[in-house]
Design an enzyme around this catalytic site. Structure first.
Site, PDB file in Angstrom:
ATOM      1  N   PRO A   1       0.822  -1.227   0.000  1.00  0.00           N
ATOM      2  CA  PRO A   1       0.000   0.000   0.000  1.00  0.00           C
ATOM      3  C   PRO A   1       0.852   1.271   0.000  1.00  0.00           C
ATOM      4  O   PRO A   1       0.339   2.355  -0.245  1.00  0.00           O
ATOM      5  CB  PRO A   1      -0.810  -0.106   1.291  1.00  0.00           C
ATOM      6  CG  PRO A   1      -0.607  -1.472   1.819  1.00  0.00           C
ATOM      7  CD  PRO A   1       0.634  -2.029   1.215  1.00  0.00           C
TER       8      PRO A   1
ATOM      9  N   GLU B   1       1.865  -7.569   8.554  1.00  0.00           N
ATOM     10  CA  GLU B   1       1.934  -6.120   8.796  1.00  0.00           C
ATOM     11  C   GLU B   1       2.927  -5.437   7.868  1.00  0.00           C
ATOM     12  O   GLU B   1       3.168  -4.252   7.996  1.00  0.00           O
ATOM     13  CB  GLU B   1       2.334  -5.854  10.250  1.00  0.00           C
ATOM     14  CG  GLU B   1       1.405  -6.472  11.272  1.00  0.00           C
ATOM     15  CD  GLU B   1      -0.015  -5.980  11.131  1.00  0.00           C
ATOM     16  OE1 GLU B   1      -0.228  -4.763  11.099  1.00  0.00           O
ATOM     17  OE2 GLU B   1      -0.914  -6.828  11.034  1.00  0.00           O
TER      18      GLU B   1
ATOM     19  N   ARG C   1      -2.927  -7.623 -21.207  1.00  0.00           N
ATOM     20  CA  ARG C   1      -3.829  -7.124 -22.257  1.00  0.00           C
ATOM     21  C   ARG C   1      -3.110  -6.248 -23.264  1.00  0.00           C
ATOM     22  O   ARG C   1      -3.571  -6.071 -24.383  1.00  0.00           O
ATOM     23  CB  ARG C   1      -4.943  -6.262 -21.660  1.00  0.00           C
ATOM     24  CG  ARG C   1      -5.897  -6.935 -20.746  1.00  0.00           C
ATOM     25  CD  ARG C   1      -6.785  -5.920 -20.046  1.00  0.00           C
ATOM     26  NE  ARG C   1      -7.490  -5.042 -20.967  1.00  0.00           N
ATOM     27  CZ  ARG C   1      -8.560  -5.373 -21.678  1.00  0.00           C
ATOM     28  NH1 ARG C   1      -9.067  -6.567 -21.556  1.00  0.00           N
ATOM     29  NH2 ARG C   1      -9.115  -4.505 -22.494  1.00  0.00           N
TER      30      ARG C   1
ATOM     31  N   ASP D   1      -9.684   0.949 -24.970  1.00  0.00           N
ATOM     32  CA  ASP D   1     -10.030   0.809 -23.556  1.00  0.00           C
ATOM     33  C   ASP D   1     -10.132   2.167 -22.890  1.00  0.00           C
ATOM     34  O   ASP D   1      -9.479   3.113 -23.303  1.00  0.00           O
ATOM     35  CB  ASP D   1      -8.942   0.023 -22.813  1.00  0.00           C
ATOM     36  CG  ASP D   1      -9.096  -1.481 -22.971  1.00  0.00           C
ATOM     37  OD1 ASP D   1     -10.148  -1.929 -23.448  1.00  0.00           O
ATOM     38  OD2 ASP D   1      -8.145  -2.188 -22.612  1.00  0.00           O
TER      39      ASP D   1
HETATM   40  N1  ADE Z   1      -0.923  -5.111  -0.386  1.00  0.00           N
HETATM   41  C1  ADE Z   1      -1.841  -4.708   0.516  1.00  0.00           C
HETATM   42  N2  ADE Z   1      -2.556  -3.687   0.050  1.00  0.00           N
HETATM   43  C2  ADE Z   1      -2.083  -3.406  -1.200  1.00  0.00           C
HETATM   44  C3  ADE Z   1      -2.411  -2.462  -2.184  1.00  0.00           C
HETATM   45  N3  ADE Z   1      -3.367  -1.544  -2.011  1.00  0.00           N
HETATM   46  N4  ADE Z   1      -1.716  -2.487  -3.344  1.00  0.00           N
HETATM   47  C4  ADE Z   1      -0.735  -3.376  -3.530  1.00  0.00           C
HETATM   48  N5  ADE Z   1      -0.373  -4.295  -2.632  1.00  0.00           N
HETATM   49  C5  ADE Z   1      -1.047  -4.327  -1.473  1.00  0.00           C
END
Ligand code: ADE
Length: 247
Positions: free
Chosen positions: A88, A115, A152, A167
């Site tokens: 994230p 985590e 793709r 697309d």
């Molecule tokens: N792992 C956990 N959340 C993620 C996300 N939003 N994007 C990529 N990998 C992740």
């Protein structure tokens, strides 16, 4: 193109890789996806891939060494492999990033869990990518999103070479609306221009509708879209048509 997925859940990606356009691309050898079990790179009896965080707190952190060993093993096989960590905290994945990914021959995708991963692994990673501002329990689904959207764009993966070009997002706009039979459904008619057979008119209508969809649903995208003078005229027309008539 080769995609490697490094994961502690090697069964997870299988159905996605077997079905649909991606499944066909795999069967035809246009795309190779290899799932690598991170536990194969552990050296202890219990094949442990995580440990408690320094500084205390909830959850477990992925150990860097098994991931490092897996990266090294891959680099020994193909020094040109691009190492991508999904987390994230990464840069946001977009169609432009998918296009960028499609220029590499070989991606080695690391799926995080728990985590997070010991931060020091970032020294051995080329790119850190997030598929959106939300948290998944692990990177596996994100890896599949990356693989599916990148595949793709590879030559020969889609039926028609220009379907990817049409697309949404490819030219910074959402896609125009599509219709199929029946011509009238639930008393709703297909726009008559699509039945006209006039390809020029249809192309113009589709461009205008793509602009309209983007203006209504994702106006933020218009700021960076590649717009021609004709597009700007169409946008003015759309704005005029949206305003209630005076009198
Ligand atoms: N792992 C956990 N959340 C993620 C996300 N939003 N994007 C990529 N990998 C992740």
């Amino acid at each position: 193109m080769i995609f490697d997925i490094l994961t502690i859940f090697p069964q997870l990606p299988s159905s996605v890789l077997a079905e649909g356009i991606l499944g066909k691309a795999v069967k035809e050898g246009k795309v190779t996806v290899r799932v690598i079990n991170l536990r194969d790179y552990t050296t202890d009896k219990h094949q442990v891939t995580d440990d408690r965080p320094y500084g205390g707190g909830e959850g477990m952190v992925m150990k860097p060494e098994p991931i490092y060993q897996a990266i090294q093993a891959m680099k020994a096989e193909d020094a040109g492999t691009r190492v991508v960590l999904l987390s994230p905290q990464g840069r946001l994945y977009t169609q432009a990033v998918a296009r960028e990914m499609s220029t590499y021959n070989h991606l080695f995708i690391i799926c995080g869990r728990y985590e997070g991963i010991d931060e020091r692994i970032l020294h051995f990673v080329d790119d850190e990518i997030s598929i959106g501002d939300y948290v998944l329990s692990g990177g596996e689904l994100a890896a599949l999103v990356l693989i599916e959207s990148t595949s793709r764009l590879l030559p020969g993966v889609l039926g028609s070479p220009d379907s990817a070009a049409r697309d949404s997002f490819m030219d910074g706009l959402l896609k125009y609306p599509q219709f199929t039979r029946p011509q009238v459904w639930q008393e709703l008619e297909v726009p008559s221009v699509l039945l006209s057979g006039d390809h020029e008119k249809i192309a113009l209508w589709r461009r205008k509708e793509a602009l309209k969809q983007t203006l209504l649903k994702r106006p933020d995208m218009l700021k960076t879209a590649n717009l021609s003078d004709g597009d700007r005229r169409l946008l003015e027309e759309i704005e005029r048509e949206r305003k209630p008539k005076a009198g």
